[in-house]
Structure formats: structure tokens, C-alpha cells
Design an enzyme around this catalytic site. Structure first.
Site, mmCIF file in Angstrom:
data_model
loop_
_atom_site.group_PDB
_atom_site.id
_atom_site.type_symbol
_atom_site.label_atom_id
_atom_site.label_comp_id
_atom_site.label_asym_id
_atom_site.label_seq_id
_atom_site.Cartn_x
_atom_site.Cartn_y
_atom_site.Cartn_z
ATOM 1 N N ASP A 9 0.844 -1.180 0.000
ATOM 2 C CA ASP A 9 0.000 0.000 0.000
ATOM 3 C C ASP A 9 0.889 1.243 0.000
ATOM 4 O O ASP A 9 2.054 1.177 0.393
ATOM 5 C CB ASP A 9 -0.878 -0.026 1.262
ATOM 6 C CG ASP A 9 -1.735 1.206 1.423
ATOM 7 O OD1 ASP A 9 -2.401 1.608 0.453
ATOM 8 O OD2 ASP A 9 -1.739 1.779 2.535
ATOM 9 N N ASP A 11 -0.416 4.923 0.984
ATOM 10 C CA ASP A 11 -0.778 5.892 2.020
ATOM 11 C C ASP A 11 -0.695 5.298 3.418
ATOM 12 O O ASP A 11 -1.333 4.285 3.716
ATOM 13 C CB ASP A 11 -2.191 6.426 1.758
ATOM 14 C CG ASP A 11 -2.326 7.017 0.366
ATOM 15 O OD1 ASP A 11 -1.347 7.591 -0.130
ATOM 16 O OD2 ASP A 11 -3.416 6.899 -0.227
#
Length: 185
Positions: A9, A11
Site C-alpha cells: 500500500d 498511504d
């Protein structure tokens, strides 16, 4: 032989989105400040100012290009992972933020090619061997599907961490060794 696929991922996993969004929120709405430690939900119901919204909090133009690296080890460790595994960046994104996220990634991790950059909110749709993420909405389905995960702990995943025994990674130092170990188990 196929390399293992590591889905990572963006963020709040390799960079700090929520802290930067809070920074801007507290400048724009000083009478209704937010604190990272109080962010117990990933949704934006916590926004206290009546003029604020999810779109304002996460949709500020240029926000995704100004994010800080997660820590001083993340670039080196991501490069090690990229050399050993098939690393794909899988990030939830509004159409307006996709280019900003790509620009950020190319500035900090230019070794990640375009074909390994996927904008996708429902990460369970992607085939991977290990997911590194902060979102319980991604970690729980992965774990329940029998996939391996590494959780980046934040206040918004505390409840899920109390319910599920996610392996945690609080910093990126020695991340490759950690991934090697998890995949070997």
C-alpha cells in the site's frame, strides 16, 4: 520459478497521508483541530468542522505529491524487496490523485515501474503472496483468505489489531528480512 508477489500500500504504509491531511485541516479549520492519535476510524466521520468533508480532507490539490516518506529506511528496504520479489504498489485513489501518487512514487522510488503501480481500492481482487498495508478493510479479507500480511499499526487499525493477530511492522528497518521470514513460514 515465479517470484513471490508483494503488494504494498502507499498511504500511511510507505508515506504519511493522514498526518499531512491533518496538518492542512488544522490550518484551514483552526477552531476544529484534529490529532493523529484520535484517528480511530479510516472514514472521515471524525471531521469536526461543518465545512470540511472527505473530499476536502483527502482531495486537496497537490496533497499526494507532498507526503513525507514513512521513515528513513523505506526507500532502501523497498529497493531490496523490489530486487528479490515482484513488488506491486496497490493504492486506493480517486481519479484526481492517481497522477499525484505516481509522481510521488517516481520521485522517491523510481525503480518501481509503471506496470507495478495499480490504483485499486479493493485489494482482495489482486493476486499476491503478502500484503503490507495499514487498512483493516484490506488486511482482514487477506488474512481470512489465507494470505500473509504485515500490518503497519496506526490508531485506525487498533480495533482490528485487537481482534486479529496481524504481524506488525512499526518501521521499515530490516523489512526485507521480515518479509523473507514471513514468506518462509
Amino acid at each position: 520459478m515465479r517470484k513471490s508477489i508483494i503488494a504494498v500500500d502507499m498511504d500511511d504504509t510507505i508515506c504519511h497521508l493522514v498526518k499531512r491531511a491533518i496538518y492542512h485541516n488544522n490550518i484551514d479549520f483552526p477552531t476544529h483541530p484534529l490529532r493523529y492519535e484520535e484517528m480511530f476510524d479510516w472514514n472521515t466521520d471524525h471531521l469536526r468542522h461543518p465545512d470540511s468533508s472527505h473530499e476536502i480532507f483527502f482531495g486537496r490539490p497537490g496533497l499526494y505529491e507532498e507526503l513525507d516518506l514513512f521513515d528513513e529506511h523505506v526507500v532502501e528496504e523497498m529497493e531490496k524487496l523490489h530486487g528479490a520479489y515482484d513488488v506491486v504498489i496497490v493504492t486506493a485513489a480517486q481519479p484526481s490523485s492517481v497522477l499525484e501518487k505516481w509522481n510521488w512514487l517516481q520521485k522517491h522510488m523510481p525503480f518501481i515501474p509503471l506496470e507495478n503501480f495499480i490504483a485499486c481500492k479493493r485489494k482482495s481482487l489482486i493476486a499476491y503472496d503478502l500484503l503490507i498495508d495499514d487498512g483493516a478493510h484490506n488486511l482482514v479479507p487477506a488474512l481470512e483468505a489465507g494470505r500473509k500480511v504485515l500490518c503497519i499499526p496506526h490508531p485506525w487499525n487498533l480495533r482490528a489489531r485487537e481482534q486479529y493477530d496481524f504481524p506488525l511492522m512499526t518501521e521499515w528497518k530490516n523489512a526485507k528480512e521480515r518479509v523473507d521470514q514471513i514468506l518462509a513460514d
